[in-house]
Design an enzyme around this catalytic site. Sequence first.
Site, PDB file in Angstrom:
ATOM      1  N   GLU A 319       5.886  41.031  29.718  1.00 56.94           N
ATOM      2  CA  GLU A 319       5.915  40.452  31.066  1.00 56.94           C
ATOM      3  C   GLU A 319       6.427  41.431  32.125  1.00 56.94           C
ATOM      4  OE1 GLU A 319       6.541  35.766  30.162  1.00 56.94           O
ATOM      5  OE2 GLU A 319       8.277  37.003  29.745  1.00 56.94           O
TER       6      GLU A 319
HETATM    7  C1  ACM Z   1       7.841  36.519  25.547  1.00 57.30           C
HETATM    8  O1  ACM Z   1       7.777  35.332  25.236  1.00 57.30           O
HETATM    9  N1  ACM Z   1       7.913  36.890  26.805  1.00 57.30           N
HETATM   10  C2  ACM Z   1       7.842  37.566  24.538  1.00 57.30           C
END
Ligand code: ACM
Length: 507
Positions: A319
């Site tokens: 992310e």
């Molecule tokens: C995640 O759930 N951002 C690895």
Amino acid sequence: MAATPGPAVTGGAITAGLVPLPVFASTDDAASFTIGSDTAIEVGPGDGTAAVARDLADLLRPPTGYALQISTGAATSPPKDSIDLRLGSGNPALGDEGYDLTISKDGVVLMATKVAGLFHGVQTIRQMLPSAVETRAASSTVWKLTGGHIVDYPRYSYRGAMLDVSRHFFGVPVVERYIDELALYKVNVLHLHLSDDQGWRLAIDGWPNLTAIGGSTEVGGGQGGYYTKADYTALVQYAQARFITVVPEIDTPSHTNAALASYPQLNCNGTSPALYTGEQVGFSSLCVPKAATYTFLDDVVSELAALTPGPYIHLGGDEAQSTSAADYVTFVQKAQAIVEAHGKSLMGWAEISKAKLDQGSVAEYWNFNDHGRSATDAAQQSVKVVMAPADHAYLDQKYDAHTVLGLTWAGAIEAQDAYAWDPLDGGRVAESDVLGVEAPLWSETLHTTADLEYLAWPRMAGIAEIGWSPKAERSWPTYRTRLAEQGPRWTAMGINFYRSPQVDWTS
Ligand code: ACM
């Protein structure tokens, strides 16, 4: 060695209480063995074998009231009325973690190639005993084991659980309790998510503000907390004694607000942001062009590597929405080189497959919205993958619309959803690409051991079975009946599990 028995008869008496299901099992209806006050634990030579024997004696002592004697036997044929633990089955199929268990009217013989196999075999014996074995008070139960033969070894070498100690901090005793629960299901990796936007949880000598500032809060604004190096070492050793390897994660280049708030020089503008206690993701980034970033990373990885007996340092990589695509690739490659320079291999969330990865690095697949593409990209670079698809393996998602704890972005995940999938589903990776499976437990909504256990159990048991048992032998209807048998065991252990309506709990 006795002949290898036929494939597990999943409804067979010997497997009735077993999760994960063994590879081969045969029940001998004419035979059974009852542990009594005169039963001896015989242990063969080898470093660590006596410790496994002591674990078994310690487990049995309170509920049975028996102080079973442990003797170091040289006998090649074990004496009657004994539980015999020894190395050297001669069966290469057992590998490093497998075991061969025979229960006859004369006693129990457990053999393995390595001590880890003896440990896992003892967990099987434990699950074959009445659930009262888990109580710490004396019980008048008959300690009977069904006769038969089991030959067992794992499908995957990596069978992981992840715990987020950043969003809310969990101290050493809470994590040790979870380690004990995981060991019963032959889980062999504990991935600790040690840093995120909301908290930095491990003392790093050269960078004291990481914990003094970055460790001082958590989601919702609580007081946070962190592990000293001594705390963390104790956790690693506690896990090691249960054949569980700790994989530490410092999430980078995003999920770094706690670090950025602690040290202004890690920010591109030279100014620290405020501490963060919300639940958003993707807004923070280390400053990829700055040399200070790599001084920091090298120091952190150096200290982590020294604390880590296992092969992997996990540097996140998920992310990174505030890091440009070019910077992201630059960063992952530099991070990989730093990890390797300290003698370890890089593990990261599967987004890292956008960078050029070295063989030995490991990608952890989570984002089901990419339909397996990040896992395929990793496999095409000859990098192994750990499968943790969020829509099946994320223990922090709600069971259904009524679950008070947990999140919903990956959908509701009931006991069956957590079990009825396979790493090879969708054909995105081949068996040889898969290192194993993992079940992450993110802690935005968790405060206590009871919260953690409610989301972990029963789903964690399903992921453990996926990681261990042969794919061809697994099915929800048979798993469901074996899972039901865990209910009284978890009750005896004081585990606050979710009584899924999909399971006919036996109590
Ligand atoms: C995640 O759930 N951002 C690895």
